[in-house]
Design a protein around this motif. Structure first.
Motif, PDB file in Angstrom:
ATOM      1  N   ASP A  21       0.790  -1.279  -0.035  1.00  0.00           N
ATOM      2  CA  ASP A  21      -0.087  -0.025  -0.208  1.00  0.00           C
ATOM      3  C   ASP A  21       0.753   1.130   0.097  1.00  0.00           C
ATOM      4  OD1 ASP A  21       0.663  -1.112   2.768  1.00  0.00           O
ATOM      5  OD2 ASP A  21      -0.357   0.896   3.430  1.00  0.00           O
ATOM      6  N   ALA A  22       2.165   1.073   0.448  1.00  0.00           N
ATOM      7  CA  ALA A  22       2.924   2.369   0.546  1.00  0.00           C
ATOM      8  C   ALA A  22       3.814   2.468  -0.784  1.00  0.00           C
ATOM      9  CB  ALA A  22       3.774   2.302   1.876  1.00  0.00           C
ATOM     10  N   GLY A  23       3.630   1.615  -1.745  1.00  0.00           N
ATOM     11  CA  GLY A  23       4.589   1.867  -2.694  1.00  0.00           C
ATOM     12  C   GLY A  23       5.828   0.870  -2.871  1.00  0.00           C
ATOM     13  N   ASN A  24       6.142   0.356  -1.883  1.00  0.00           N
ATOM     14  CA  ASN A  24       7.290  -0.599  -1.702  1.00  0.00           C
ATOM     15  C   ASN A  24       7.047  -2.076  -2.113  1.00  0.00           C
ATOM     16  OD1 ASN A  24       8.263   1.813  -0.432  1.00  0.00           O
ATOM     17  ND2 ASN A  24       7.480   0.822   1.514  1.00  0.00           N
ATOM     18  N   THR A  25       8.061  -2.800  -1.891  1.00  0.00           N
ATOM     19  CA  THR A  25       7.898  -4.218  -2.256  1.00  0.00           C
ATOM     20  C   THR A  25       8.269  -5.047  -0.868  1.00  0.00           C
ATOM     21  OG1 THR A  25       8.641  -4.395  -4.361  1.00  0.00           O
ATOM     22  CG2 THR A  25       8.653  -6.437  -3.420  1.00  0.00           C
ATOM     23  N   LEU A  26       7.394  -6.007  -0.282  1.00  0.00           N
ATOM     24  CA  LEU A  26       7.671  -6.598   0.963  1.00  0.00           C
ATOM     25  C   LEU A  26       7.810  -8.105   0.659  1.00  0.00           C
ATOM     26  CD1 LEU A  26       7.435  -6.798   4.025  1.00  0.00           C
ATOM     27  CD2 LEU A  26       5.048  -7.359   3.847  1.00  0.00           C
ATOM     28  N   SER A  27       8.921  -8.558   1.182  1.00  0.00           N
ATOM     29  CA  SER A  27       8.768 -10.114   0.975  1.00  0.00           C
ATOM     30  C   SER A  27       8.890 -10.929   2.328  1.00  0.00           C
ATOM     31  CB  SER A  27      10.280 -10.387   0.291  1.00  0.00           C
ATOM     32  OG  SER A  27      11.530 -10.176   0.973  1.00  0.00           O
ATOM     33  N   LEU A  28       8.629 -12.022   2.256  1.00  0.00           N
ATOM     34  CA  LEU A  28       8.340 -13.085   3.421  1.00  0.00           C
ATOM     35  C   LEU A  28       9.873 -13.133   3.865  1.00  0.00           C
ATOM     36  CD1 LEU A  28       6.568 -14.365   5.528  1.00  0.00           C
ATOM     37  CD2 LEU A  28       6.800 -16.224   3.912  1.00  0.00           C
ATOM     38  N   LYS A  29      10.826 -13.119   3.115  1.00  0.00           N
ATOM     39  CA  LYS A  29      12.172 -13.776   3.187  1.00  0.00           C
ATOM     40  C   LYS A  29      12.874 -12.442   4.096  1.00  0.00           C
ATOM     41  CE  LYS A  29      14.238 -15.526   0.032  1.00  0.00           C
ATOM     42  NZ  LYS A  29      14.816 -15.975  -1.294  1.00  0.00           N
ATOM     43  N   GLU A  30      12.481 -11.234   3.776  1.00  0.00           N
ATOM     44  CA  GLU A  30      12.872  -9.886   4.662  1.00  0.00           C
ATOM     45  C   GLU A  30      12.353 -10.000   6.110  1.00  0.00           C
ATOM     46  OE1 GLU A  30      10.887  -6.045   3.448  1.00  0.00           O
ATOM     47  OE2 GLU A  30      11.817  -6.998   1.528  1.00  0.00           O
ATOM     48  N   LEU A  31      11.659 -10.865   6.214  1.00  0.00           N
ATOM     49  CA  LEU A  31      10.693 -11.096   7.707  1.00  0.00           C
ATOM     50  C   LEU A  31      11.386 -12.180   8.698  1.00  0.00           C
ATOM     51  CD1 LEU A  31       7.276  -9.702   6.828  1.00  0.00           C
ATOM     52  CD2 LEU A  31       9.094  -8.377   8.068  1.00  0.00           C
ATOM     53  N   ARG A  32      12.429 -12.909   8.092  1.00  0.00           N
ATOM     54  CA  ARG A  32      13.014 -14.142   8.675  1.00  0.00           C
ATOM     55  C   ARG A  32      13.519 -13.698   9.672  1.00  0.00           C
ATOM     56  NH1 ARG A  32      13.369 -17.670   4.605  1.00  0.00           N
ATOM     57  NH2 ARG A  32      11.031 -17.996   4.502  1.00  0.00           N
ATOM     58  N   GLY A  33      13.434 -14.515  10.967  1.00  0.00           N
ATOM     59  CA  GLY A  33      13.829 -14.104  12.398  1.00  0.00           C
ATOM     60  C   GLY A  33      12.756 -13.505  13.151  1.00  0.00           C
ATOM     61  N   ARG A  34      11.358 -13.238  12.535  1.00  0.00           N
ATOM     62  CA  ARG A  34      10.226 -12.693  13.250  1.00  0.00           C
ATOM     63  C   ARG A  34       9.204 -13.465  13.009  1.00  0.00           C
ATOM     64  NH1 ARG A  34      10.625  -6.760  10.988  1.00  0.00           N
ATOM     65  NH2 ARG A  34      11.983  -7.591   9.645  1.00  0.00           N
ATOM     66  N   LYS A  35       8.155 -13.359  13.817  1.00  0.00           N
ATOM     67  CA  LYS A  35       7.067 -14.075  13.527  1.00  0.00           C
ATOM     68  C   LYS A  35       5.974 -13.379  12.918  1.00  0.00           C
ATOM     69  CE  LYS A  35       7.016 -14.914  18.300  1.00  0.00           C
ATOM     70  NZ  LYS A  35       6.685 -15.214  19.513  1.00  0.00           N
ATOM     71  N   VAL A  36       5.239 -13.821  12.026  1.00  0.00           N
ATOM     72  CA  VAL A  36       4.576 -13.195  10.996  1.00  0.00           C
ATOM     73  C   VAL A  36       2.869 -13.674  11.184  1.00  0.00           C
ATOM     74  CG1 VAL A  36       4.021 -12.686   8.609  1.00  0.00           C
ATOM     75  CG2 VAL A  36       6.206 -12.726   9.508  1.00  0.00           C
ATOM     76  N   VAL A  37       2.141 -12.766  11.159  1.00  0.00           N
ATOM     77  CA  VAL A  37       0.636 -12.965  11.025  1.00  0.00           C
ATOM     78  C   VAL A  37       0.402 -12.775   9.698  1.00  0.00           C
ATOM     79  CG1 VAL A  37      -1.692 -12.843  11.832  1.00  0.00           C
ATOM     80  CG2 VAL A  37       0.131 -12.878  13.490  1.00  0.00           C
ATOM     81  N   LEU A  38      -0.011 -13.471   8.804  1.00  0.00           N
ATOM     82  CA  LEU A  38      -0.339 -13.019   7.414  1.00  0.00           C
ATOM     83  C   LEU A  38      -2.001 -13.654   7.317  1.00  0.00           C
ATOM     84  CD1 LEU A  38       0.274 -12.287   4.277  1.00  0.00           C
ATOM     85  CD2 LEU A  38       0.645 -14.901   4.026  1.00  0.00           C
ATOM     86  N   TYR A  39      -2.819 -12.381   7.106  1.00  0.00           N
ATOM     87  CA  TYR A  39      -4.168 -12.874   6.905  1.00  0.00           C
ATOM     88  C   TYR A  39      -4.657 -12.119   5.291  1.00  0.00           C
ATOM     89  CZ  TYR A  39      -5.723  -8.031   7.639  1.00  0.00           C
ATOM     90  OH  TYR A  39      -6.218  -6.559   7.386  1.00  0.00           O
TER      91      TYR A  39
END
Length: 158
Positions: A21-39
């Protein structure tokens, strides 16, 4: 189209790199090491999806304090997601899966029942992903209202 293959606890979470929504790209890989809630939700700015997004927004501080990042995913365009974010003060990333490839990979797009009819669309779902990128919980056909409170209880946050 048949029902999609559903993910289960222990499965590797399908990776993605999607526009936000902010015009960036988000990858799951960049969140490794953190817990994620993807809905996964069907459409921005609809009543049920607004209720669910606002519930996540209102619970974000406690989810983040417990180490969870929240991401919403829908087939909406990044521009529509930006309007949704601004209108409802959504404070976590919303990602656009316009070709529905990631939703399909997560089993969150396919045949579902709606008012007694079988239709094809986004299956409202939530995935809890651990620090190593594995599915901890895969919840399908969740209700928009009350789901975040139940998730918080299930995660031991309440």
């Amino acid at each position: 189209m048949t029902s999609p293959t559903r993910l289960e606890a222990g499965d590797t979470a399908p990776d993605f790199a999607l526009p936000t929504d902010a015009g960036n790209t988000l990858s799951l890989k960049e969140l490794r090491g953190r817990k994620v809630v993807l809905y996964a939700y069907p459409a921005a700015m609809t009543p049920g999806c607004t209720t669910q997004a606002c519930d996540f927004r209102d619970s974000l501080a406690s989810l983040q304090a417990a180490g969870y990042e929240v991401i919403g995913i829908s087939p909406d365009s990044p521009e529509k997601l930006a309007k949704f974010r601004d209108r409802d003060a959504i404070t976590f990333p919303l990602v656009a899966d316009t070709d529905k490839a990631v939703l399909l990979a997560y089993g969150a797009y396919g045949e579902k029942q709606s008012y007694g009819r079988t239709i094809t669309g986004v299956i409202r779902s939530t995935f809890v992903i651990d620090e190593e990128g594995r599915i901890e919980r895969a919840l399908y056909n969740v209700k928009a209202k009350g789901h975040v409170a139940k998730l918080r209880r299930d995660l031991g946050l309440d």
